[in-house]
Enzyme design. Sequence first.
Site, PDB file in Angstrom:
ATOM      1  N   LYS A 116      13.690  43.940 -22.319  1.00 21.22           N
ATOM      2  CA  LYS A 116      15.096  43.894 -23.091  1.00 21.22           C
ATOM      3  C   LYS A 116      15.135  42.486 -23.587  1.00 21.22           C
ATOM      4  CE  LYS A 116      18.874  46.150 -23.703  1.00 21.22           C
ATOM      5  NZ  LYS A 116      18.922  47.158 -24.170  1.00 21.22           N
ATOM      6  N   SER A 129      19.448  51.838 -26.599  1.00 20.93           N
ATOM      7  CA  SER A 129      20.062  51.231 -25.624  1.00 20.93           C
ATOM      8  C   SER A 129      21.524  52.083 -25.475  1.00 20.93           C
ATOM      9  CB  SER A 129      20.555  49.830 -26.091  1.00 20.93           C
ATOM     10  OG  SER A 129      20.849  48.964 -24.686  1.00 20.93           O
TER      11      SER A 129
END
Length: 594
Positions: free
Chosen positions: A192, A391
Amino acid sequence: MKEFFKMVFATVVGILLFGIIMGLIGMMCLMGIVASGSSVKSVDKNSVMVLNLSGSLEERAEDNVFNQLWGMGGGSQIGLDDVLSSIKKAKDNEDIKGIYIEAGMFASDSYASLKAIRRALEDFRKSGKWVIAYADTYTQGAYYLASVADKVYLNPEGQLDWHGLAAEPMFFKDLMAKFGVKMQLAKVGTYKSAPEMFTEDHMSDANREQVSAYINGIWENILKDVSASRKISIDSLNAYADNLITFSDTKTLLQKKMIDGVLYTDEVKGVVKKQLNIKEDDNINQLTLFDMTTVKDEHGDEGEEIAVYYAYGDIVDGSGQSMMSQGHVIDAQVVCKDLDKLANDDNVKAVVLRVNSGGGSAYASEQIWRSMELLKKKKPVVVSMGGMAASGGYYISCGSQWIVSEPVTLTGSIGIFGMFPDASGLLKDKLGVKFDEVKTNKNSAFGTMSRPISDEEMSYLNTYIDRGYKLFRKRVADGRKLPVEEVEKVAQGRVWLGQDAFKHKLVDQLGSLDDAVAKAAQLAKLDKYHTEAYPGMPGFFEQLMEGTNKATGSYLDETVKATLGELYGPVMLLRDINNQHAIQARLPIVMNVR
């Protein structure tokens, strides 16, 4: 004095009359614009569609009425939806013989969108019609499209950009430190990478791994397509990029078979006239992209309705919560209401959600996921992924009955994070602001600007973030019908190309928006169908009634965006960070792939 008042009165009357006359002229102009925009364009025999590649490619073009009237705003937009539908109509119209591509300063950061257009142009050629491309200068993206043409021409003194792809993320940690500000981070997901822009001064090993994988994957697709069209080996195309053929003269470009000829602008008209089999002094019947949007689709209203709902931009909970207030947003409050209307509309037999988003608010993504669950209880729901569906963009997609992705769509990135600025250094050390404190409980002052988040407070935040990640992962596992353990292997915030996501069962099919629509028709058991686009674009008078203040604001925003360039997103994020939800499911603000 009497004469003075006569003159004043005459002046006032004159001004009023002038205002009335100008108002009438203005209304006539408005009516003319509305009439021209709503009229159906007829197609002359032996016509050519002109595809002008100049400006920025967006999912949908959102023309502002004030821009049209007064020339306000930024550069021109080209809507992907308009381009694809126009090429399809040109293919089906027997009076349109070919497409002339005129490339200019064309910009797109989505090779998935470019691949969709290229596929449509290939399909157009397979129908027996021709495509001719010309430019004074080809950007790399424009050349990728133009390379599919029967003939590719360039100005004798022109340039063709061919350099490969590179990613150059920016990092603001040290810049913020100069002002006494640092970002405190809570996240789940080794890959991430979105917060790295503010918390690191270089790419993490995990981020470098995933970025290398997806830019090389995109480049391999570009090489494969251009090689097939131009009959140039992939090794040669790589060598041209390595040696910056961008700066070679046109003789070299001809020798390397990158182009088919060199022509001046006036000469290319002769080539088109020859294709149309008309005389040199005859006029060419041309249809612009705008003209094509007003050409009637002969099959447009046949059969049952499939709704195509466009969801693109940052995912926010309320339009005022936009992370950067730039461009279009996916406002959960609006989208949920729209999906509910589609669920209860008996005329709509299936829904295709067209997603092009790098994510945003995790909370807003959850709300849209819930609306998708309610929608699919009543009718088939298919997702078509555009340039990005990652995402939060993947969060809102994962529960659909079927997911269609372009091979080079950026997707996955299953992970969340929270960023919390610590400005105590700026306030205390730089500005000399002092703080005192009175509180009732140990953590009553959580979120204060007077100090960093404590270790205990951060432990609570990490627990909260971890719970959100597990929920996201469960949504994916349930939607994709996979064990949680299998999802975990491809999660951790890892960004995948569509072609790799397909291998990992994150998507069901590689293909286009048309493929997604066909799948929705199959699920709804429809033999004949047509599509309707949602949400409806604001009409001329709707924009007019919103007032000039909004338009002026858009103009100023576009001006700031043009001035700051790639810095715009990060700067707006820092400005608005306290107005957004702290927990985010999104890709980096600036992908910076060129």
